[in-house]
Structures are given as structure tokens and as C-alpha cells.
Design an enzyme around this catalytic site. Sequence first.
Site, PDB file in Angstrom:
ATOM      1  N   PHE B 127       0.830  -1.177   0.163  1.00 33.46           N
ATOM      2  CA  PHE B 127      -0.036  -0.020   0.025  1.00 33.46           C
ATOM      3  C   PHE B 127       1.047   1.022   0.004  1.00 33.46           C
ATOM      4  CE2 PHE B 127      -2.488   3.212   2.460  1.00 33.46           C
ATOM      5  CZ  PHE B 127      -3.465   3.603   1.701  1.00 33.46           C
ATOM      6  N   LYS B 177       9.858   2.991   6.271  1.00 34.81           N
ATOM      7  CA  LYS B 177       9.165   3.350   7.506  1.00 34.81           C
ATOM      8  C   LYS B 177      10.125   2.318   8.641  1.00 34.81           C
ATOM      9  CE  LYS B 177       4.777   3.684  10.040  1.00 34.81           C
ATOM     10  NZ  LYS B 177       3.486   3.178   9.854  1.00 34.81           N
ATOM     11  N   MET B 497      -0.742  32.977 -22.731  1.00 37.73           N
ATOM     12  CA  MET B 497       0.253  32.665 -23.787  1.00 37.73           C
ATOM     13  C   MET B 497      -0.184  31.541 -24.815  1.00 37.73           C
ATOM     14  SD  MET B 497       3.494  33.675 -24.286  1.00 37.73           S
ATOM     15  CE  MET B 497       4.371  34.453 -23.061  1.00 37.73           C
TER      16      MET B 497
END
Lengths: 168, 592
Positions: B127, B177, B497
Site C-alpha cells: 500500500f 518506515k 500565452m
Amino acid sequence: MTTNAPRHIISLLMENEAGALSRVAGLFSARGYNIESLTVAATEDPTLSRMTIVTSGSEAVIEQIIKQLNKLIDVVKVLDLNDGKFIERELMLVKVKATGAFREEMKRMCDIFRGRIIDVADGSFTIELTGSGTKLDAFIESLDKAAILETVRTGASGIGRGDRILKV
Amino acid sequence: MADTPKNSSSKPLSSKPITGAEILIRCLHEENVEFVFGYPGGAVLHIYDAIYHQDKFKHILVRHEQAALHAADAYSRSTGKVGVALVTSGPGATNAITGIATAYMDSIPMVIISGQVPTYAIGEDAFQECDTVGITRPCVKHNFLVKDVKDIAATMKKAFYVAASGRPGPVLVDIPKDITADLCKFEYPESVSLRSYNPVTKGHLGQIKKALKLLAEAKRPMVYSGGGVVLGDASAHLIKLIQSMGIPITSTLMGLGGFPASDEKFLGMLGMHGTYEANMAMQECDVLLAVGARFDDRVIGNTKHFLSNPRTIIHIDIDPSSISKRVKIDVPIVGDVKSVLADMNELIETEKASNQFVQNTNALAAWFKQINAWRSKKCLDFAQSDEFIKPQYVIQKLHEVTKGEAFVTSDVGQHQMWAAQYYKFNDPRRWINSGGLGTMGVGLPYAMGVQFAHPNAQVACVTGEGSIQMNIQELSTCAQYHLPIKVIMLNNRYLGMVRQWQEFFYENRYSESYMDSLPDFVKLAEAYGHVGMQITKPSDVEGALKEAFDMKSRFVFLDFITDQKENVFPMIQNGKGLSEMILASDIGAEDL
């Protein structure tokens, strides 16, 4: 980029780290440089990898390639082998048909090109051949296309002659 | 890591093991980081918990990761320090890509910390997993994946060093992590050395002498300065050089402010929307000194056309790969622009007696006479209107009201060019915009980064109604931190532009360049607790600007309803040469 631009062999030393190879490969694809072949393996110093890249391009393009390679943080040293004398070798394994009269013919061709038969089967030989890229090309050319079952080439490795040494 | 910084020079900063997250925070403290711009998420929760327990730097919570990157980028652009951003894995990292690529193209020193899924989950399509190091590789100066808590400190030290040294750029550190939860003693290396990375800073003295001689002997010398002068803090040295040589100078979009626009030797910006005099002088000069610039397509146009006039080119740049990339350089000088310019100034000083490096005054006078003839075209003049607000007029008034002292950020498009042309920057690091990548949406987060760095300064974000909506969510961040930014929106109800190119090159087929269903920007600003103003009459422009800048503590959103059909002039069409400009006077801008 023209395909008939001069061929250059670039040697480089880089940190032997995950991702280092993809940084070089990514650089070539991102900037549209040619790669004819690329070989890489660790050196006697396991923290360093030595890479040989065969490319082609005008002087300006080759200059940019060298500069861009030097700019990669993982690249320690870069050398354009074409700036001096060098030796180039490539290894090729060719599996060829070897039946009947072909068997003797293949053995002879192999000897002429100073190859070695490293595997023998009922209907085929596997030939090992080392040399410059052009020599390997010449061998392939000299064989009957129908006789070639499989080829595998390592891509060129290069080294400077004499005192030309690429080392940290 | 092949080259771990020497342990002998590192100081032990904690005797007992701490978590990887805490180590990371301590690294940021060691680097004297003031602000971290970021957005939390699963993979960086340990890091955010460690942030909760510290107060040495301030974390700025943005509303989208892209804005965190832009804000950190602008913090760096306006201070010269390394900008720091923190994002989570997966979408956090992919949202950051535009910001990273923007910083990379303009060589902005940044360290980006991205969370990653735990080491044991890498490669399992976990995930919020993505190959952040792989995705960012082509748009960072360098990146790292930290696989061991013991490597965090050394990697962070390297990251800051690589980001800020040589040609600066963004460096990303991806940290799984589990690594941020692992324990390790904290030791921060005092020095860092990489065998594969040793940028040259000192220019070659022989080349520098050669350059000075060429410039002294030139009949039509010219200096072209770029973003490198700003990034290299070389402005004072450049000014000294120009003053002692007395030669004309132009600047790229990124170099504006590196040399004072008010100086008579300054010819204005060059390039696609550069001034007539700058482009003509660039084309016609016989010796050109390029300082920290890279001859890109928007600057010199068609290289073949550029090279059709013979000239000798000297190029000072920290990055050897910038030299002779698009244009062959006669005298390359690899080095830090500040160091090289200082050497030049010193040589001129020491060789005063020998008259070696003195300009030919007669030739120079003739050259300036020619330049002044080009100047008399008054290429930036525009037809004023009582009915419609001219965008150029808004910028002129912005310059007046802020006395030319504001930090001006811009988005990308017509408004960017008008800001560059009409806000006369006299100081470096005041003009903050995305030159290389041309990223719409940078303006507001850029203004945030600048305002954090300079809390008491006037910060104006010049934008359009197209660009502002690309990061409009940051109005919320501005409210949270009470940022007194002034948004100067030139609202022409067109992607200006794009419309201009469609008008010139696609026979007025305005394909998807009109924006319908614009929000009521005044109400939108008010919804976030800001002040909103809409200005529709030219006579109200100055008053509104004054009123806005007088509200020193408020964020004010000024919606200027401008002339829909105004175009940016001069203009060099794609593929054309520098001297092939379209001027407003050629075309009769009013008739378009």
C-alpha cells in the site's frame, strides 16, 4: 543522430551501488544518445564497477556524453578509449547446425577464426569466439545463415594499451 | 555507501541509541534547518512523531505535496540556503515530482525526504508503494535509498553537501518506515568527501587572462548573465566587473536582479520576449562573455541563426556539461562564477599599470551609440487605455507602489513575461519563478516559501487565473500561517500565452485556451478569511495596490480584470533568430 557517426568506446569506473547502472542507462535514453553495447561488472576493488559503453556520435555529442557521465555523482572516472590506443574484445557464443558434411565445415570455420567448440551435441556445436566486434561480425557473415541456431554476445570490453590505465 | 565520511572527524552526539526518525530530525538540526515543508502520511508517521517532540525547526503543513516542494524551493531561491521538504511514500512522492523537476531545471539546492514502505515490503506492491528512487532519478541531482538506520546520518550529510555544492540541485533521500523505528547511536559526520564528486570551483587563470584580453580588444563586447550569477551569489562581483569595464550587459529570465536593471549599461532581458536592444546586441556583438547561463532555446532562439554572426564566446560555468552544449565555446572557464569574477576583478586591478585589460573607449562609444539607436525603438512601450486595464501597467504600478523592493514570485505565462519585463529588479534573489521547467502553479507556493524566509518583506505573487488555480488550495495554508502575501492576478479569462500562440500561428483558433466558469475570486479569498478585491478600471489600479500593500498583516487577493487581447512583445517565434523579433509597433497590437 546519424548511424554512421564515429564509433567510440567509453570506459568508466563507478561506485558499485544499487541503481548506478540505471543512472547511466537512464542518462543515455533521456538525452537520446546511442548505445551499441554496455557491459558492467565489479573490479578487483569490490566497491568499484567498470563499465564499457560502445556508442556513436559526432565529436560534440561524444564530448557531451563524457561530460554528462562525469556529472553523475556515482561516476568516479570516465575515459574515451578512442583518445588513444586501446584493445577491444568481445565474447560470442554461437550455436550452429552440425550435421553430416556441415560438421567438418563448421569445425574448419571455427579453427580459421580461432574459435573453440565448447559443446558438442548430435546435431549442433556451440562455438566460443573472442575478438573485436568486427571479427565476430565477420564470423557470422561467413556462416550460412541457415546454420546459425542461436548467438549471444557480451558486448565489447575495452582497455587502454601500455601505460594507459583507468584506475582510482 | 562506498565513501563513508571519516569517523575520526565525527562527533558523538548521543550516547544512547535513538530511533531513525529522531536521528533524521537531529540531522536537520545539525544542518540548521529553519523550515521543513511537508505533508504527513503512513510511511512518515515515526518522523512526524519525532517532529512533534522538537521545536528547533518549524514544520509547515501545506495542502498538497507539490506546494511543499515549491515552497521549499522558493525558500532556497530567496535565501540561498538549502530548502527542505518531507513527503510520504507513494502518492506523496509522486505529487512531489513536479516540484522536484522544477527545482532540478533551475539548479535549486534542496533536500527532499520521502517515506517508503518498510524494507521487508519493498517490491511487493505494498500500500502506497512506488519506486521513488527510480521515478525521481532523472529529475534529481542525486538520490539515496537508506536501507540501514546506521546510514541515515552519513546519507543526510552527503545529501546536504551534494545539494548545495557544485551546480546545486535537489537531492532526495528515501527512507523506509522500519528504518525510522530502528535504533542507533547518533553521530553526525563533520565533513564529507566523495571520491566520485569533486566540483571544480576555481577557474583556470590562463583562461581568465585570455578572456579579459579578448574583452579588452573587442569592438562590440557584451556580457550575458544568467541564473548562475544569482545562485552563486556573484552579483557584487559582476557589478564591479561591468563598472570597471564599462561594457553592456543583458540577463536571462533567471538572472534578473543579478545586475541592477536601473543601470544604463543594462539592456534588459534577452530571449524570446527580451528587449530589442538586448537581442540585437547579443546578435551583433563580437566578443560575448556568458556568465552562469546556458544558451538555451528560449534565450538564443535558433542556434544556426545565432552563429551566422561571427563572435568569440567566453563561457564561465560551474557545470562543464553546460559548456559547448548548444553552442561551441571558444574560451571555456569551468568554475564557480563568484570565484572566477573575483579573479577577473583582481587581475584588472593588479594589471592597471600595464593597461593590458583596458577597453578601447572609442570603439565602446560607437557600440553604445548603436545600442542607444536600438533602444530608441522603445520596444516595451504599450498603448495605454482608459477602458481596459493593461497588464503591463499593473506591473509598472506594482513596481512603483513597492518601490521596486518587493520579492516577486510569478507563475508561468504572459503575466510571467510582463513581470520580468516591467518590474525592474535591482537586487538578486527577488525574482522567483520557474524558468526551466515552466511550471504553472508555482506562484502561490513560491510566495509562501519567500514569506516564511522573509516575514517582514513585501511579497507579491504575480499570476494569472489559469496558473493560480493549479495550486489554489494553498490559500488555506496562507490562512493557517497568516502570510501577508499579495496576489496580483492578471485575469484575462484566457490561457494568455497559449492564446497568443494560437493567434499568431493557428489563425486565431483558440483551442481550449478560454476558461469558462471562473470562480468569484473575491469570494473565494474571503472564504479562506483573506481580503479579496476585484479591479476593473485602469484608474483604480494604483489605489488598489496601495490599499493592499498598506494591509501589512493581511493576505490580499487582487483580481485585475485585464485587456483580454493583450500580447507579449517583443516576440521571437519558435525557430527564428534573435534579430527576427516581432515588435508591438510592427504589428499594431491594437488591431489584433
